[in-house]
Design an enzyme around this catalytic site. Sequence first.
Site, PDB file in Angstrom:
ATOM      1  N   HIS A 186       6.797  -7.773  -1.463  1.00 23.00           N
ATOM      2  CA  HIS A 186       5.677  -8.272  -2.272  1.00 23.00           C
ATOM      3  C   HIS A 186       5.243  -7.277  -3.335  1.00 23.00           C
ATOM      4  O   HIS A 186       4.097  -7.274  -3.773  1.00 23.00           O
ATOM      5  CB  HIS A 186       4.493  -8.644  -1.360  1.00 23.00           C
ATOM      6  CG  HIS A 186       4.811  -9.794  -0.447  1.00 23.00           C
ATOM      7  ND1 HIS A 186       4.026 -10.140   0.625  1.00 23.00           N
ATOM      8  CD2 HIS A 186       5.849 -10.671  -0.440  1.00 23.00           C
ATOM      9  CE1 HIS A 186       4.559 -11.188   1.257  1.00 23.00           C
ATOM     10  NE2 HIS A 186       5.671 -11.515   0.632  1.00 23.00           N
TER      11      HIS A 186
ATOM     12  N   ASP B 134       0.799  -1.238   0.000  1.00 18.64           N
ATOM     13  CA  ASP B 134       0.000   0.000   0.000  1.00 18.64           C
ATOM     14  C   ASP B 134       0.829   1.284   0.000  1.00 18.64           C
ATOM     15  O   ASP B 134       0.278   2.377  -0.135  1.00 18.64           O
ATOM     16  CB  ASP B 134      -0.962  -0.010   1.214  1.00 18.64           C
ATOM     17  CG  ASP B 134      -0.221  -0.158   2.561  1.00 18.64           C
ATOM     18  OD1 ASP B 134      -0.808  -0.733   3.491  1.00 18.64           O
ATOM     19  OD2 ASP B 134       0.948   0.284   2.675  1.00 18.64           O
TER      20      ASP B 134
ATOM     21  N   CYS C 162       2.691  -4.325 -27.104  1.00 11.48           N
ATOM     22  CA  CYS C 162       3.170  -5.635 -27.608  1.00 11.48           C
ATOM     23  C   CYS C 162       2.030  -6.649 -27.658  1.00 11.48           C
ATOM     24  O   CYS C 162       2.193  -7.775 -28.118  1.00 11.48           O
ATOM     25  CB  CYS C 162       4.294  -6.179 -26.704  1.00 11.48           C
ATOM     26  SG  CYS C 162       3.703  -6.962 -25.178  1.00 11.48           S
TER      27      CYS C 162
ATOM     28  N   CYS D 273       5.994  -8.459 -22.034  1.00 10.70           N
ATOM     29  CA  CYS D 273       7.336  -7.850 -22.205  1.00 10.70           C
ATOM     30  C   CYS D 273       7.824  -7.170 -20.930  1.00 10.70           C
ATOM     31  O   CYS D 273       8.909  -6.609 -20.900  1.00 10.70           O
ATOM     32  CB  CYS D 273       7.280  -6.833 -23.350  1.00 10.70           C
ATOM     33  SG  CYS D 273       6.307  -5.368 -22.939  1.00 10.70           S
TER      34      CYS D 273
ATOM     35  N   CYS E  73      -0.720  -3.815 -23.441  1.00  9.44           N
ATOM     36  CA  CYS E  73       0.539  -3.180 -23.842  1.00  9.44           C
ATOM     37  C   CYS E  73       0.601  -3.106 -25.373  1.00  9.44           C
ATOM     38  O   CYS E  73      -0.115  -3.872 -26.046  1.00  9.44           O
ATOM     39  CB  CYS E  73       1.671  -4.062 -23.289  1.00  9.44           C
ATOM     40  SG  CYS E  73       3.314  -3.566 -23.783  1.00  9.44           S
TER      41      CYS E  73
HETATM   42  N1  APR Z   1      -1.343  -3.533  14.898  1.00 11.77           N
HETATM   43  C1  APR Z   1      -0.501  -4.593  14.783  1.00 11.77           C
HETATM   44  N2  APR Z   1      -0.885  -5.799  14.301  1.00 11.77           N
HETATM   45  C2  APR Z   1      -2.172  -5.920  13.937  1.00 11.77           C
HETATM   46  C3  APR Z   1      -3.111  -4.866  14.027  1.00 11.77           C
HETATM   47  C4  APR Z   1      -2.636  -3.634  14.529  1.00 11.77           C
HETATM   48  N3  APR Z   1      -3.459  -2.578  14.669  1.00 11.77           N
HETATM   49  N4  APR Z   1      -4.318  -5.319  13.574  1.00 11.77           N
HETATM   50  C5  APR Z   1      -4.129  -6.604  13.209  1.00 11.77           C
HETATM   51  N5  APR Z   1      -2.853  -6.971  13.432  1.00 11.77           N
HETATM   52  C6  APR Z   1      -2.196  -8.248  13.169  1.00 11.77           C
HETATM   53  C7  APR Z   1      -3.101  -9.446  13.204  1.00 11.77           C
HETATM   54  O1  APR Z   1      -3.198  -9.972  14.522  1.00 11.77           O
HETATM   55  C8  APR Z   1      -2.348 -10.415  12.278  1.00 11.77           C
HETATM   56  O2  APR Z   1      -1.445 -11.208  13.028  1.00 11.77           O
HETATM   57  O3  APR Z   1      -1.712  -8.174  11.848  1.00 11.77           O
HETATM   58  C9  APR Z   1      -1.547  -9.497  11.354  1.00 11.77           C
HETATM   59  C10 APR Z   1      -2.014  -9.511   9.910  1.00 11.77           C
HETATM   60  O4  APR Z   1      -1.761 -10.810   9.408  1.00 11.77           O
HETATM   61  P1  APR Z   1      -2.182 -11.142   7.906  1.00 11.77           P
HETATM   62  O5  APR Z   1      -3.579 -10.695   7.682  1.00 11.77           O
HETATM   63  O6  APR Z   1      -1.818 -12.572   7.668  1.00 11.77           O
HETATM   64  O7  APR Z   1      -1.267 -10.196   7.008  1.00 11.77           O
HETATM   65  P2  APR Z   1       0.258 -10.371   6.668  1.00 11.77           P
HETATM   66  O8  APR Z   1       0.989 -11.066   7.773  1.00 11.77           O
HETATM   67  O9  APR Z   1       0.755  -9.044   6.261  1.00 11.77           O
HETATM   68  O10 APR Z   1       0.207 -11.326   5.377  1.00 11.77           O
HETATM   69  C11 APR Z   1       1.432 -11.621   4.753  1.00 11.77           C
HETATM   70  O11 APR Z   1       0.202 -12.775   3.021  1.00 11.77           O
HETATM   71  O12 APR Z   1      -1.642 -12.824   1.641  1.00 11.77           O
HETATM   72  C12 APR Z   1      -0.278 -12.570   1.686  1.00 11.77           C
HETATM   73  O13 APR Z   1       0.930 -11.146   0.271  1.00 11.77           O
HETATM   74  C13 APR Z   1       0.001 -11.138   1.323  1.00 11.77           C
HETATM   75  O14 APR Z   1       1.702  -9.679   2.226  1.00 11.77           O
HETATM   76  C14 APR Z   1       0.646 -10.559   2.567  1.00 11.77           C
HETATM   77  C15 APR Z   1       1.185 -11.798   3.285  1.00 11.77           C
END
Ligand code: APR
Length: 246
Positions: A118, A103, A149, A129, A147
């Site tokens: 990621h 983001d 191409c 391409c 694109c």
């Molecule tokens: N502050 C800190 N942690 C938080 C908060 C907050 N306010 N709110 C939620 N969380 C925690 C949750 O408890 C959870 O453990 O953030 C974590 C989010 O976990 P995921 O949803 O699994 O996200 P992430 O770990 O970033 O996923 C990794 O998975 O789907 C793929 O590519 C995608 O980059 C992503 C990767």
Amino acid sequence: MKISNKLIELLDLDCRIAILTGTGVSAESGVSTFRDPDGLWSRFNPAELASMNGFMSNPELVWSWYNYRREIINSVKPNPGHYALAEMQKLFPYYTLITQNVDRLHQSAGSSNVIELHGNIIDNHCVRCEEPFSNEFDLRSKVVPHCKCGGMIRPSVVWFGEMLPDAAIADAYYAAENCDVFFSIGTSAEVFPAANLPHIARSKGAYVVEINPNQTSLSNYADECLRQPSGIAMPELILQLKVKKI
Ligand code: APR
């Protein structure tokens, strides 16, 4: 929430710091996480929407879903956790921020040299391409742009089953292997190779800190767990470092 004296003592000017963030850091900005009970993967199918197979079998669906996410991300702002991480970068000369997030809220909050494991949701590229395209497309359009191409244009995020950018993963591993303190913030620590990083740091003797309101598969291996949202914990950490006159 009590930050240990040990962590405050460790965080001095020659401390080498590596930080891995996940979508939890953006949750307080209004961005959905993936695996929380109301997360994206509870409502959408990652295989269908975050994979090359999914894109090739239904490009319009995938293109529209990423535009839906882009519109949300364009409407949100960094939160105090993002700003505290940007401030931390100014305090410490040996500081690496690695994110799984696409983001770019870290950059909007002022963080620089962010390692994006990621990719990012803002940019696009041609599947054939690999010509890069910035975000010049109409987010309301369901038509997948092409694109010159002839290849379809896709978001520049790393999809499931795809390799991470070589430079990003090399820099992230180097930071994890050469740090004194490793922070894992806002990630469920479920997705590899990112989830390897805190274990690599720990194996090299680093002090591992988890900031997450919930338990994760990393928690039992962390030296310290701050069970708070990052938007609360990180500003508190900065405050305590200022009291210490870092
Ligand atoms: N502050 C800190 N942690 C938080 C908060 C907050 N306010 N709110 C939620 N969380 C925690 C949750 O408890 C959870 O453990 O953030 C974590 C989010 O976990 P995921 O949803 O699994 O996200 P992430 O770990 O970033 O996923 C990794 O998975 O789907 C793929 O590519 C995608 O980059 C992503 C990767």
